[in-house]
Design a protein around this motif. Structure first.
Motif, PDB file in Angstrom:
ATOM      1  N   GLN A 225       0.887  -1.090   0.250  1.00  0.00           N
ATOM      2  CA  GLN A 225       0.180   0.051  -0.139  1.00  0.00           C
ATOM      3  C   GLN A 225       0.834   1.309   0.004  1.00  0.00           C
ATOM      4  OE1 GLN A 225      -3.856  -0.777   2.604  1.00  0.00           O
ATOM      5  NE2 GLN A 225      -2.020  -1.497   3.666  1.00  0.00           N
ATOM      6  N   ARG A 257      -2.293  -1.420  -3.692  1.00  0.00           N
ATOM      7  CA  ARG A 257      -3.225  -0.552  -3.431  1.00  0.00           C
ATOM      8  C   ARG A 257      -2.670   0.955  -2.892  1.00  0.00           C
ATOM      9  NH1 ARG A 257      -6.171  -0.057   2.132  1.00  0.00           N
ATOM     10  NH2 ARG A 257      -8.110   1.032   1.876  1.00  0.00           N
ATOM     11  N   THR A 298     -10.231  -7.455  -3.020  1.00  0.00           N
ATOM     12  CA  THR A 298      -9.648  -6.281  -3.891  1.00  0.00           C
ATOM     13  C   THR A 298     -10.600  -5.046  -3.451  1.00  0.00           C
ATOM     14  OG1 THR A 298     -10.986  -6.469  -5.541  1.00  0.00           O
ATOM     15  CG2 THR A 298      -8.810  -7.494  -5.584  1.00  0.00           C
ATOM     16  N   SER A 301      -8.755   1.439  -6.067  1.00  0.00           N
ATOM     17  CA  SER A 301      -7.457   1.825  -5.617  1.00  0.00           C
ATOM     18  C   SER A 301      -7.276   3.214  -6.550  1.00  0.00           C
ATOM     19  CB  SER A 301      -6.321   0.956  -6.057  1.00  0.00           C
ATOM     20  OG  SER A 301      -5.004   1.375  -6.005  1.00  0.00           O
TER      21      SER A 301
END
Length: 446
Positions: A225, A257, A298, A301
């Protein structure tokens, strides 16, 4: 060079020195200690939900970023995970074998695995849902640990960097200086000359560490991330490099992400990512804990921001700068001592002998200050230059002017005694060497 830990002694787990106690936030906090492979005892805190019941829960060991802020720095994140039912270990990074100029990612990876084994042996932790959470520098360490132990069942990273520490540091210097309104030579000096010199002097540990090979060997599920407003980790390039390495290694269970509205450590930001507020987003750890339960999950993003390319470094090509500066200092002071007050070149020579070391020392002190604050504090900016840097550039111009005056007058007075001409010739050479140095360090550039 990276020093690889070679100690293969078995890890000895120490018993917890204090009893668990309920925290006012509804969490249980337990002080623990554990021993690294080299015998260093590390101290930490395990946080759990106070009403977790008898069922085993996921567990994570949290790895902090660069520096040694202590376990309290990650306490807000740890509490957020614990409230979501994850048994969380935060610990104080070692001080023996870790400092501003010495660090060993391999050794830090062994420390993380020691903490992981502590969690693995707890009766409230599910070993099949045991992993590492790593921030920034910790995300250079976590893949090394994952490659060494099957105890690591997953990785969660925040602000991972996909390039070398040297290139990332230089990129961040440029980013923060541009944000402060600094233009011209100083960003180039910080991104190139300063970084290369610290490498050449052996003051930048792990500067050439390439994280991509370690990521390519990671087989565990990965949640990588970045904050959309990350100003430190080169998020666009890093996310592509790390994602590509995982793909090439055959890792089919990874999620890249980009989190909108957050900075380098996924905190809220009030300054477009150029701050370090302690505030976590209201939904912090929601997605992460759901992902731990189901790594195939998921979420939407954001796209990473556009960013300039980081520089590429080759250590060793600027080592001559340090010896040249030392020579300039010695010659300048020598010139000051040997030139008499009644010499026809006395005044320009004395100015040169004084200005040269003053400018050198002041420049190094200011650049050292920028190193300490990671170029995030510059002082007032005037004409695209921090005021201290502008004053240093004026000093450099005055020093060169004094050198020109010495050289010009020296050429005019050929009737000086041989000893006097040699002495003043050395001082003239000092001025020339200073000018070369000042150009190299950006003081005589726009």
């Amino acid at each position: 060079m990276r020093r690889i830990a070679t100690v293969l002694a078995a890890l000895l787990l120490a018993s917890t020195p204090t009893a668990a106690h309920a925290a006012p936030t509804g969490l249980t906090s337990t002080e623990v200690s554990f021993t690294g492979n080299d015998g260093v005892v590390l101290h930490g805190t395990v946080l759990t939900a106070a009403s977790g019941g008898a069922a085993r829960r996921p567990g994570i060991v949290m790895l902090e970023g660069a520096g040694n802020r202590g376990r309290s720095y990650l306490r807000p994140e740890a509490e957020a995970y614990a409230r979501h039912g994850v048994v969380t270990l935060i610990y104080d990074k070692r001080t023996e074998g870790y400092s501003a100029v010495h660090r060993d990612f391999s050794l830090l990876a062994d420390d993380a695995l020691a903490g992981l084994r502590l969690l693995r042996d707890r009766p409230d932790v599910d070993p099949s849902h045991l992993g590492l959470w790593a921030l920034s520098e910790g995300a250079w360490v976590a893949p090394l640990a994952a490659n060494r132990s099957a105890d690591v069942r997953f990785l969660i990273t925040v602000g991972a960097v996909g390039i070398t520490p040297a290139a990332q540091t230089a990129w961040a210097y440029g980013t923060y200086l541009r944000h402060a309104g600094v233009r011209g030579a100083l960003p180039r000096t910080m991104r190139s000359t300063v970084v290369r010199t610290t490498i050449d002097l052996g003051l930048f540990a792990e500067s050439d560490f390439d994280p991509v090979p370690a990521w390519q060997r990671v087989r565990q599920p990965v949640l990588a991330q970045w904050g959309r407003l990350d100003r430190d980790a080169v998020p666009g390039l890093s996310s592509r490099l790390i994602g590509g390495a995982l793909d090439r290694g055959g890792n089919t269970s990874h999620t890249i992400r980009i989190v909108a509205g957050t900075n380098h450590n996924l905190h809220r930001t009030a300054a477009d990512g150029f701050d370090r507020l302690p505030d976590l987003p209201a939904d912090y750890a929601d997605f992460e804990t759901a992902w731990i339960a189901d790594p195939a999950r998921t979420a939407p993003s954001a796209s990473p921001a556009d960013e300039p390319a980081p520089p590429v470094f080759a250590a060793g090509d600027h080592a001559w700068v340090s010896s040249g500066v030392v020579l300039a200092l010695l010659v300048a002071f020598a010139g000051f001592l040997v030139v008499g007050r009644r010499s026809r070149l006395g005044r320009p020579a004395r100015w040169l002998a004084v200005l040269t070391p003053v400018t050198l020392v002041a420049t190094y002190l200011y650049l050292m200050f920028l190193l300490v604050v990671a170029a995030k504090v510059t002082g007032p900016v005037v004409l695209g230059r921090p005021l201290p840097w502008l004053l240093l550039q004026l000093l450099a111009v005055a020093t060169v002017a004094a050198a020109v005056a010495v050289a010009t007058t020296w050429r005019r007075h050929r009737d000086l005694a041989t000893a006097g001409r040699i002495r003043l010739g050395l001082l003239t050479a000092t001025g020339a060497l200073f000018a070369v140095w000042a150009v190299q360090w950006g003081l005589l550039l726009p």
